[in-house]
Motif scaffolding. Structure first.
Motif, PDB file in Angstrom:
ATOM      1  N   ASN A 128       0.827  -1.206   0.000  1.00  0.00           N
ATOM      2  CA  ASN A 128       0.000   0.000   0.000  1.00  0.00           C
ATOM      3  C   ASN A 128       0.863   1.257   0.000  1.00  0.00           C
ATOM      4  OD1 ASN A 128      -2.312  -1.542   0.043  1.00  0.00           O
ATOM      5  ND2 ASN A 128      -2.522  -1.479   2.269  1.00  0.00           N
ATOM      6  N   GLU A 129       1.929   1.230   0.784  1.00  0.00           N
ATOM      7  CA  GLU A 129       2.821   2.387   0.811  1.00  0.00           C
ATOM      8  C   GLU A 129       3.481   2.591  -0.550  1.00  0.00           C
ATOM      9  OE1 GLU A 129       5.537   1.719   3.953  1.00  0.00           O
ATOM     10  OE2 GLU A 129       4.130   2.314   5.529  1.00  0.00           O
ATOM     11  N   LYS A 130       3.873   1.500  -1.187  1.00  0.00           N
ATOM     12  CA  LYS A 130       4.492   1.605  -2.502  1.00  0.00           C
ATOM     13  C   LYS A 130       3.514   2.173  -3.518  1.00  0.00           C
ATOM     14  CE  LYS A 130       6.993  -1.084  -5.966  1.00  0.00           C
ATOM     15  NZ  LYS A 130       7.508  -2.434  -6.332  1.00  0.00           N
ATOM     16  N   GLN A 131       2.266   1.724  -3.460  1.00  0.00           N
ATOM     17  CA  GLN A 131       1.255   2.245  -4.384  1.00  0.00           C
ATOM     18  C   GLN A 131       1.008   3.726  -4.141  1.00  0.00           C
ATOM     19  OE1 GLN A 131      -2.125  -0.281  -3.765  1.00  0.00           O
ATOM     20  NE2 GLN A 131      -1.254  -2.005  -4.907  1.00  0.00           N
ATOM     21  N   LYS A 132       1.028   4.131  -2.877  1.00  0.00           N
ATOM     22  CA  LYS A 132       0.843   5.546  -2.573  1.00  0.00           C
ATOM     23  C   LYS A 132       1.988   6.380  -3.127  1.00  0.00           C
ATOM     24  CE  LYS A 132      -1.877   4.941   1.655  1.00  0.00           C
ATOM     25  NZ  LYS A 132      -1.918   5.136   3.123  1.00  0.00           N
ATOM     26  N   VAL A 133       3.207   5.888  -2.976  1.00  0.00           N
ATOM     27  CA  VAL A 133       4.369   6.619  -3.483  1.00  0.00           C
ATOM     28  C   VAL A 133       4.298   6.749  -4.996  1.00  0.00           C
ATOM     29  CG1 VAL A 133       6.876   6.523  -3.759  1.00  0.00           C
ATOM     30  CG2 VAL A 133       5.848   5.992  -1.547  1.00  0.00           C
ATOM     31  N   ALA A 135       1.600   6.635  -6.863  1.00  0.00           N
ATOM     32  CA  ALA A 135       0.498   7.542  -7.209  1.00  0.00           C
ATOM     33  C   ALA A 135       0.895   8.995  -6.986  1.00  0.00           C
ATOM     34  CB  ALA A 135      -0.736   7.200  -6.386  1.00  0.00           C
ATOM     35  N   GLN A 136       1.571   9.264  -5.868  1.00  0.00           N
ATOM     36  CA  GLN A 136       2.013  10.625  -5.592  1.00  0.00           C
ATOM     37  C   GLN A 136       3.019  11.102  -6.631  1.00  0.00           C
ATOM     38  OE1 GLN A 136       3.485  10.476  -1.593  1.00  0.00           O
ATOM     39  NE2 GLN A 136       1.430  10.386  -0.666  1.00  0.00           N
ATOM     40  N   ARG A 137       3.892  10.217  -7.056  1.00  0.00           N
ATOM     41  CA  ARG A 137       4.870  10.607  -8.071  1.00  0.00           C
ATOM     42  C   ARG A 137       4.192  10.923  -9.394  1.00  0.00           C
ATOM     43  NH1 ARG A 137      10.136   7.037 -10.036  1.00  0.00           N
ATOM     44  NH2 ARG A 137      10.993   8.605 -11.456  1.00  0.00           N
TER      45      ARG A 137
END
Length: 270
Positions: A128-133, A135-137
């Motif tokens: 989930n953290e990787k997906q958030k990063v 998406a933010q990028r």
């Protein structure tokens, strides 16, 4: 009479020799018959079993798979591979002390391995953290691209300060509750109607095609500096509007004039 004595002696000796020879041959015959009558015993070389060969087992030992001794060092807890329990050194202790303390030590070692549900939740959290990063990028790249287009089409002929000032107006609008909350939303606000957008390039009916590669690379660099909070554009403060000096928009009379940079005049609504 004396002339017969040698013949008599020779005859006696001959008889004696025949008798002796007959007696000796008789004894050998008896011995030979005794040997033949004895039962024959099968002989063979010593044989070792395959298990005993090359091992340290005694010659009279047998392999019993049922009663093999259990080696403590080879014990592994069946819950998981990571729960290996090192054997305690053989220290002579009272039976009460061993029974009292050994279960507590084993329980502490087993507690070091997290349960399956906790490990799975850790993996999910990382995903989930990787997906958030990611998406933010992607959002950051899209926002930088929109801001770079505003700089390119609105102020690419201006100085770097004038380009940063245009970028700052866009960022100030993102913070203003009267405008959209994203850079792309601000840049393309009203672009669905011709000549009704906030920035003329967004709804002039001409494709937003970049033709000057060098100017485009510079516009992307300026956009990144503005997003990163470059302080060289603090002179325009909270400006939310600007226009070229060769036009006279009606809204300019209702706003406070702040500064002119290049061909652009910047305003604030407060």
């Amino acid at each position: 009479m004396l002339s017969y004595v040698p013949y008599a002696f020779g005859g006696a000796m001959l008889i004696a020799s025949f008798a002796f020879a007959g007696h000796y041959m008789g004894r050998n015959a008896v011995a030979h018959s005794l040997v033949e009558e004895e039962p024959q015993v099968a002989t063979s070389s010593p044989v070792s079993t395959l298990i005993q060969k090359g091992s340290l087992m005694p010659s009279d030992a047998t392999l019993d798979l049922v009663n093999l001794p259990i080696i403590r060092e080879q014990e592994v807890v069946s819950t998981s591979k990571g729960d290996y329990i090192e054997p305690e050194p053989d220290v002579p202790e009272a039976p009460e002390a061993v029974v009292k303390h050994e279960p507590e030590k084993i329980e502490k070692r087993l507690a070091l391995t997290p349960p399956v549900w906790k490990m799975e939740s850790t993996f999910k959290l990382k995903r989930n953290e990787k997906q958030k990063v990611v998406a933010q990028r992607r959002i950051r790249m899209a926002e930088e691209n929109c801001l770079a287009k505003a700089v390119y089409f609105e102020a690419r002929s201006e100085s770097e300060l004038g380009q940063l000032a245009v970028a700052k107006v866009v960022l100030n609008r993102v913070k203003d509750p009267n405008f959209p909350k994203t850079i792309c939303g601000v840049v393309y606000q009203g672009s669905d109607r011709r000549n009704s957008c906030q920035f003329s390039f967004a709804c002039d009916g001409v494709a937003d095609e970049v033709k000057n590669k060098a100017a485009w690379e510079n516009s992307k660099r300026v956009a990144q500096k503005a997003i990163d909070g470059d302080q060289t554009i603090r002179v325009i403060g909270a400006a939310t509007n600007y226009h070229a000096d060769y036009v006279r928009p009606r809204w300019a009379k209702e706003m406070r004039k702040l500064i002119k940079i290049g061909r652009h005049i910047f305003y604030s609504d407060s």
